[in-house]
Write a protein that holds these residues in place. Structure first.
Motif, mmCIF file in Angstrom:
data_model
loop_
_atom_site.group_PDB
_atom_site.id
_atom_site.type_symbol
_atom_site.label_atom_id
_atom_site.label_comp_id
_atom_site.label_asym_id
_atom_site.label_seq_id
_atom_site.Cartn_x
_atom_site.Cartn_y
_atom_site.Cartn_z
ATOM 1 N N PRO A 119 32.415 -63.756 71.417
ATOM 2 C CA PRO A 119 30.975 -63.726 70.767
ATOM 3 C C PRO A 119 30.709 -62.459 70.015
ATOM 4 O O PRO A 119 30.468 -61.463 70.878
ATOM 5 N N GLU A 120 30.011 -62.337 69.220
ATOM 6 C CA GLU A 120 29.667 -61.278 68.378
ATOM 7 C C GLU A 120 28.436 -60.209 69.088
ATOM 8 O O GLU A 120 28.638 -59.219 69.229
ATOM 9 N N PHE A 121 27.672 -61.260 69.737
ATOM 10 C CA PHE A 121 26.685 -60.545 70.645
ATOM 11 C C PHE A 121 26.984 -60.259 72.241
ATOM 12 O O PHE A 121 26.066 -60.044 72.722
ATOM 13 N N ALA A 122 28.147 -60.262 72.352
ATOM 14 C CA ALA A 122 28.581 -60.168 73.692
ATOM 15 C C ALA A 122 28.424 -58.809 73.959
ATOM 16 O O ALA A 122 28.621 -57.976 73.006
ATOM 17 N N ARG B 278 24.845 -61.096 82.334
ATOM 18 C CA ARG B 278 25.621 -61.970 81.869
ATOM 19 C C ARG B 278 27.022 -62.012 82.517
ATOM 20 O O ARG B 278 27.991 -62.700 82.383
ATOM 21 N N PHE C 153 29.186 -64.301 84.052
ATOM 22 C CA PHE C 153 29.812 -65.771 83.362
ATOM 23 C C PHE C 153 30.883 -65.263 82.234
ATOM 24 O O PHE C 153 31.320 -66.429 81.782
ATOM 25 N N THR D 287 33.496 -67.416 80.000
ATOM 26 C CA THR D 287 33.586 -67.407 78.632
ATOM 27 C C THR D 287 35.149 -67.158 78.379
ATOM 28 O O THR D 287 35.624 -67.758 77.155
ATOM 29 N N ASN E 28 37.278 -69.926 78.305
ATOM 30 C CA ASN E 28 37.104 -70.923 77.158
ATOM 31 C C ASN E 28 37.523 -70.312 75.901
ATOM 32 O O ASN E 28 38.412 -70.984 75.392
ATOM 33 N N LEU F 132 24.717 -71.993 83.883
ATOM 34 C CA LEU F 132 24.435 -70.750 83.454
ATOM 35 C C LEU F 132 23.426 -70.058 84.584
ATOM 36 O O LEU F 132 22.904 -71.022 85.286
ATOM 37 N N ALA G 296 24.354 -65.291 73.508
ATOM 38 C CA ALA G 296 25.682 -64.809 73.079
ATOM 39 C C ALA G 296 26.703 -65.845 74.008
ATOM 40 O O ALA G 296 27.670 -66.418 73.212
ATOM 41 N N ILE G 297 26.166 -66.189 75.000
ATOM 42 C CA ILE G 297 27.099 -67.238 75.815
ATOM 43 C C ILE G 297 26.763 -68.492 75.406
ATOM 44 O O ILE G 297 27.726 -69.367 75.096
ATOM 45 N N ARG H 209 28.359 -69.776 71.934
ATOM 46 C CA ARG H 209 29.454 -69.954 72.136
ATOM 47 C C ARG H 209 29.736 -71.386 72.567
ATOM 48 O O ARG H 209 30.618 -71.945 71.986
ATOM 49 N N PHE H 210 29.066 -71.668 73.772
ATOM 50 C CA PHE H 210 29.385 -72.981 74.263
ATOM 51 C C PHE H 210 29.092 -74.039 73.611
ATOM 52 O O PHE H 210 29.637 -75.063 73.271
ATOM 53 N N TYR I 63 31.522 -74.377 70.638
ATOM 54 C CA TYR I 63 32.766 -75.175 71.094
ATOM 55 C C TYR I 63 32.570 -76.418 71.185
ATOM 56 O O TYR I 63 33.388 -77.477 70.912
#
Lengths: 383, 333
Positions: A44-47, A79, A82, A86, A89, B243, B279-280, B283-284, B287
């Motif tokens: 993801p871009e903002f990770a 974060r 998690f 991710t 996924n 989360l 950001a997480i 993504r979820f 998906y």
């Protein structure tokens, strides 16, 4: 099982861990630009940058044939806890269905899952053997960290430039071959002698510059992402100490709270002067270490953080205040895939100059504040 | 005594509660008003450059509040549901403010909100700090909180019956609770779930009134506040691990709920530049919408976002949904 893992800091330790458990280890390659590109492409871009780098490392390890990836989880609020999910996924959506990702969460969160993971990793090695080998590994980490601390004290004063780094690389190769505890102690003594035989110049105590590196664990520990900041500083004649070493991390996080070293609790207490509650990540520890470094007579602090790191942004907000009240110059460097080495190098050099001048008493307080201001402005322009 | 409640972050969700509480205790409550350029500039100047827009805006509102009132209310949100937390920036919010806003020390009121399972955050334990600072008796505090809780529950029931946060806040201010229910828009051509935190979606400066713009395009709006917490969590059951952030879970859970809802034609995720949890979450959501086969788009906004490009994107998305729906209806599927 063909096992691999994220690349962070002294990776030979993780390699040893899986070798001791009789796995076939696929050593992940040291992160390069390609790793970064791969990670950035699929994350993801903002990770934050650790997630992207680890993603890239996984993909490269899979290319080399890894079938099982082992990593740690967490229970927030940072974060990082998690990331495992991710990554899983993303790997799934890329079609790597045959790759298994084993995520170790804190045992108290889910005992059953933790135990299942342990059994998988144990690989049928009998328990007495496991315990014995884990103890060896514990000592292994301790000795390696002791040597690294020596390296950081010797490098700034070496006469032949680059010799210490060369010896350090040799030491890591030697450690890589260690099988038993007896061997470990023998190799440790040898390596110590090697380091002590490096010719160094005499430097007056008042001319020595000491810098503490604090911040988020991945960017502090992994040299390929922080552009080898310890080496850069060492070559500029600066003694370096990190806030995080693997051995201390193990003591602080894997040992039950009651048995944890007093030092860790003191650091947390110091940090809570500015951040009242634990907010995840290493924010409180970072503040605690800044104060601790000052009390131990360090001259300056470099604060490393991934761009948009949640807990470290809280620390960063507090840095001007801490710097003023604790009276120590702090340089805060956010790192992401856009960070350029030249930019960083210039800022570090300027910072070291500032520290030298300050130590000689040629600078007034005004200059320090100005410098911080310039640093802030520069950050606006760069980002 | 004047106390300012910054018109940012969780203001949009908890204002009726805090407003009632402070009024009952005899404070004069100052609302720092809708975000404007001046507030944003003040905030951006004081805050760290890398931090997300909502925090910058909040900082601006605190500065504004310090000018207009004696005290500013900056609660420290740690948790309202075990074992989750808030974003670390919420947990260190008073620390951030003390570090960046000069003269804030001693003038911000920061109760720690650390509850096992209590979304209504009206337990006297939290606000004990008020009795210490201002010398209220515990009885006064308890009575005021009881009143505040009643108001908040009423406010929440409006949300659950389909009002968006800003409309429900309007009802609270005008005290016309029942009439406002009629204002729920139900006759639009398509229905879009606008998912995002209250401080992103309703701050007219961050999201540039995305909801009003969509409604003007004849769209029915659904938001995460309309889904009761337990239903949102019910939809997260298939995840190995939830989360860490309560409101992220609610947004994601509501998103999954709307993906199953045949009435909803598409999803828009509104998020701030540099938002870590999103950001997480993003993504979820992406998906899951791929799997569910529903159109999904992300609107990422910050203090520099231009209005024109946003309208274009919204129009394109809405047109696509309308055409898709029209094709489906005309083919009788």
């Amino acid at each position: 099982m063909k096992v691999s893992f994220p690349y962070m800091g002294s990776t030979i330790v993780y390699k040893k861990l899986f070798e001791f458990l009789e796995h076939e280890v696929i050593m992940p390659p040291k992160p390069t630009q390609r790793t970064m590109d791969l990670g950035v492409k699929y994350s993801p871009e903002f990770a934050c940058i650790p997630l992207k780098m680890v993603m890239g490392t996984y993909l490269e390890a899979i290319e080399k044939g890894a079938k099982v990836l082992v990593t740690s989880g967490g229970h927030g609020p940072c974060r990082a806890g998690f990331y495992g999910d991710t990554h899983r996924n993303i790997l799934k959506s890329l079609g790597y269905d045959d790759v298994e990702l084993i995520i170790f969460d804190a045992p108290q969160d889910n005992w059953k899952a933790f135990w299942r993971n342990v059994q998988k990793i144990r690989n049928g090695v009998p328990w007495p053997k496991v315990i014995n080998r884990m103890y060896t590994l514990y000592r292994f980490v301790q000795k390696l960290d002791e040597l690294e601390k020596m390296v950081q004290k010797i490098r700034p004063y070496e006469i032949n430039k680059g010799q210490t780094t060369q010896v350090w690389n040799e030491i890591q190769e030697k450690f890589d071959k260690i099988k038993t505890r007896k061997e470990l102690y023998k190799v440790y003594e040898e390596c110590k002698k090697m380091l002590l035989s490096i010719p160094t110049k005499e430097v007056d105590e008042k001319d020595k510059i000491r810098v503490g590196i604090v911040g988020e664990i991945y960017v502090v520990m992994e040299s390929s992402i922080n552009f080898g900041i310890e080496e850069i500083l060492g070559n500029l004649g600066v003694e370096v100490e990190r806030s995080l070493y693997l051995f201390e991390w193990i003591n602080d996080n894997l040992v039950p709270w009651a048995l944890r070293p007093k030092r860790f609790k003191e650091i947390i207490k110091k940090g809570q002067r500015y951040i009242k509650i634990l907010i995840g990540g290493h924010a409180v520890e970072t503040v605690g270490h800044i104060i601790d470094f000052k009390e131990r007579g360090f001259d300056g602090i470099i604060h490393l953080m991934p761009f948009a790191c949640l807990p470290e942004l809280v620390t960063q907000s507090l840095i001007p205040k801490i710097s003023k009240e604790v009276d120590i110059p702090i340089l805060s460097l956010p790192i992401d895939e856009q960070t350029g080495k030249a930019n960083m190098l210039t800022r570090i050099e300027a910072f070291v100059d500032l520290l030298r001048n300050r130590k000689k008493g040629r600078t007034k307080e005004v200059f320090v504040n100005e410098f911080q201001q310039h640093a802030d402005e520069e950050r606006v322009v760069v980002v | 005594m004047k106390i300012a409640i910054p018109h940012a972050l969780l203001y949009y969700y908890y204002f009726p509660l805090w407003d009632t509480l402070f009024r009952e205790l005899g404070f004069e409550v100052v609302d720092t008003g809708i975000t404007n350029k001046d507030i944003l500039d003040k905030g951006s100047k004081a805050a760290v450059s890398d931090i997300c827009a909502p925090i910058k805006i909040f900082t601006g509102h605190v500065i504004e509040g310090l000018e207009k009132a004696d005290y500013v209310f900056v609660p420290r949100f740690a948790r309202i549901k075990k074992p989750e937390y808030f974003c670390p920036k919420f947990m260190g919010l008073p620390d951030i403010i003390e570090g960046t806003v000069e003269g804030s020390s001693g003038r911000i009121i920061s109760p720690i909100i650390h509850e096992k399972n209590n979304e209504d955050i009206s337990s006297p334990k939290i606000y004990g700090i008020l009795t210490e600072i201002f010398g209220f008796s515990h009885r006064e505090l308890r009575l005021a909180l009881k009143k505040a809780e009643e108001v908040f529950l009423r406010f929440k029931s409006l949300l659950h019956s389909g009002l968006t946060c800003d409309k429900a806040l309007e009802s609270y201010r005008t005290q016309r609770w029942e009439e406002d229910l009629k204002r729920v828009k139900k006759d639009g051509e398509v229905t879009i779930a606008v998912l995002g935190y209250v401080y992103d979606v309703y701050d007219s400066f961050i999201s540039m009134d995305v909801i009003k713009k969509l409604e003007a395009m004849n769209v029915n709006i659904k938001t995460f506040e309309m889904v009761p917490t337990d239903i949102a969590y019910e939809n997260l059951r298939h995840y190995r691990k939830r989360l860490f952030w309560t409101f992220s879970n609610r947004v994601l859970g509501a998103g999954l709920f709307y993906l199953k809802d045949p009435e909803v034609d598409g999803l828009i995720h509104v998020t701030a530049f540099g938002c870590g949890p999103d950001a997480i979450v993003g993504r979820f959501l992406q998906y899951e919408s791929d799997i569910a086969g529903k159109p999904f788009t992300t609107l990422r906004v910050d203090e520099h976002t231009g209005e024109g490009h946003m309208i274009t994107r919204l129009e394109a998305f809405v047109d696509m949904l309308k055409r898709k729906k029209w094709a489906r209806v005309s083919h009788g599927i």
